[in-house]
Design an enzyme around this catalytic site. Structure first.
Site, PDB file in Angstrom:
ATOM      1  CG  HIS A 122     -12.287   0.270   5.468  1.00  0.00           C
ATOM      2  ND1 HIS A 122     -11.518  -0.213   6.507  1.00  0.00           N
ATOM      3  CD2 HIS A 122     -11.404   0.763   4.558  1.00  0.00           C
ATOM      4  CE1 HIS A 122     -10.236  -0.013   6.231  1.00  0.00           C
ATOM      5  NE2 HIS A 122     -10.140   0.591   5.072  1.00  0.00           N
ATOM      6  CE  LYS A 132      -4.132  -4.228   1.030  1.00  0.00           C
ATOM      7  NZ  LYS A 132      -4.779  -3.207   1.829  1.00  0.00           N
ATOM      8  CG  ASP A 164      -1.979  -1.133   1.148  1.00  0.00           C
ATOM      9  OD1 ASP A 164      -1.852  -2.019   0.289  1.00  0.00           O
ATOM     10  OD2 ASP A 164      -2.904  -1.141   1.992  1.00  0.00           O
ATOM     11  CG  HIS A 211     -11.378   0.957  -0.032  1.00  0.00           C
ATOM     12  ND1 HIS A 211     -11.649  -0.321   0.414  1.00  0.00           N
ATOM     13  CD2 HIS A 211     -10.398   1.438   0.769  1.00  0.00           C
ATOM     14  CE1 HIS A 211     -10.860  -0.586   1.455  1.00  0.00           C
ATOM     15  NE2 HIS A 211     -10.085   0.455   1.682  1.00  0.00           N
ATOM     16  CB  CYS A 263      -2.048  -2.777   5.175  1.00  0.00           C
ATOM     17  SG  CYS A 263      -3.784  -2.256   5.024  1.00  0.00           S
TER      18      CYS A 263
HETATM   19  C1  VGL Z   1      -4.617   0.883   5.913  1.00  0.00           C
HETATM   20  C2  VGL Z   1      -5.922   2.018   7.371  1.00  0.00           C
HETATM   21  C3  VGL Z   1      -7.018   1.836   6.586  1.00  0.00           C
HETATM   22  C4  VGL Z   1      -3.252   0.383   5.559  1.00  0.00           C
HETATM   23  C5  VGL Z   1      -5.697   0.672   5.114  1.00  0.00           C
HETATM   24  O1  VGL Z   1      -2.916   0.326   4.367  1.00  0.00           O
HETATM   25  O2  VGL Z   1      -2.500   0.054   6.483  1.00  0.00           O
HETATM   26  N1  VGL Z   1      -4.741   1.552   7.043  1.00  0.00           N
HETATM   27  N2  VGL Z   1      -6.901   1.157   5.470  1.00  0.00           N
END
Ligand code: VGL
Length: 192
Positions: free
Chosen positions: A62, A103, A9, A53, A145
């Protein structure tokens, strides 16, 4: 020994100035590029994940819609598929990435194991097809993540390292807690 690198990410929304910007995120992008430039030969496969998303819904709760985000289980709108915020940070060199993983389409999905290629091949199946036994994890966010991806790789029976100078977290305390939890699960904390 078949080795893989997970780049988790490293997206605009998770770096400074993004919707859910994490301090140190841009430095992780540059650091991972530098690391890959020097160490690509150590890895058989490179995976990079992106949170991807839906724009049309709250992605299974979320996205905070009714109340302010708590930054633990509900979040500002981030990484909407196809938007600039969901793109890789420009300092991340993706030329050596073998598998681009999406994802979180309509659901919270912290772990790369919840993702798949755009052709719909699951990460677990790719790992098994290529007989990967050792996985290094870098990226964002340490406490969410990165944590979830490393824990799933351990549960998948892999030898796992997190390169702690190439990760950035949402909060200091939860990041520290995550690293202790990873160690307890048998994940090695290493330096790039
Ligand atoms: C993440 C918070 C919300 C991440 C993803 O990539 O760690 N953190 N969604």
């Amino acid at each position: 020994m078949t080795r893989a690198l997970f780049i988790i990410d490293v997206q605009n929304d998770f770096t400074e100035g993004g919707a859910l910007g994490v301090d140190g995120g841009a430095a992780v992008a540059a650091g991972v590029s530098r690391y890959l430039d020097e160490n690509r030969g150590s890895y058989d496969l490179v995976f990079a994940s992106r949170d991807w998303h839906d724009a049309s819904n709250d992605n299974g709760g979320h996205f905070a819609t009714d109340a302010a985000p708590d930054f633990e289980g509900t979040w500002p709108v981030h990484c909407v598929a196809g938007t600039p915020g969901a793109e890789y940070h420009p300092a991340l060199d993706t030329s050596e990435v073998d598998f681009h993983i999406h994802k979180g389409q309509g659901v919270p999905a912290y772990s790369i194991y919840e993702g798949s290629t755009t052709d719909g091949i699951a990460v677990r199946d790719l790992i098994e097809a290529h007989a990967v036994d050792s996985i290094d994890v870098v990226g964002i966010a340490t406490d969410y993540c990165v944590r979830a991806s490393a824990l799933d790789a351990r549960e998948h029976g892999k030898s796992v390292r997190v390169l702690t100078d190439l990760v950035a977290g949402v909060a200091a305390e939860s990041s520290e807690h995550a690293l202790r939890e990873l160690e307890a699960a048998g994940v090695e904390l290493a330096h790039s």
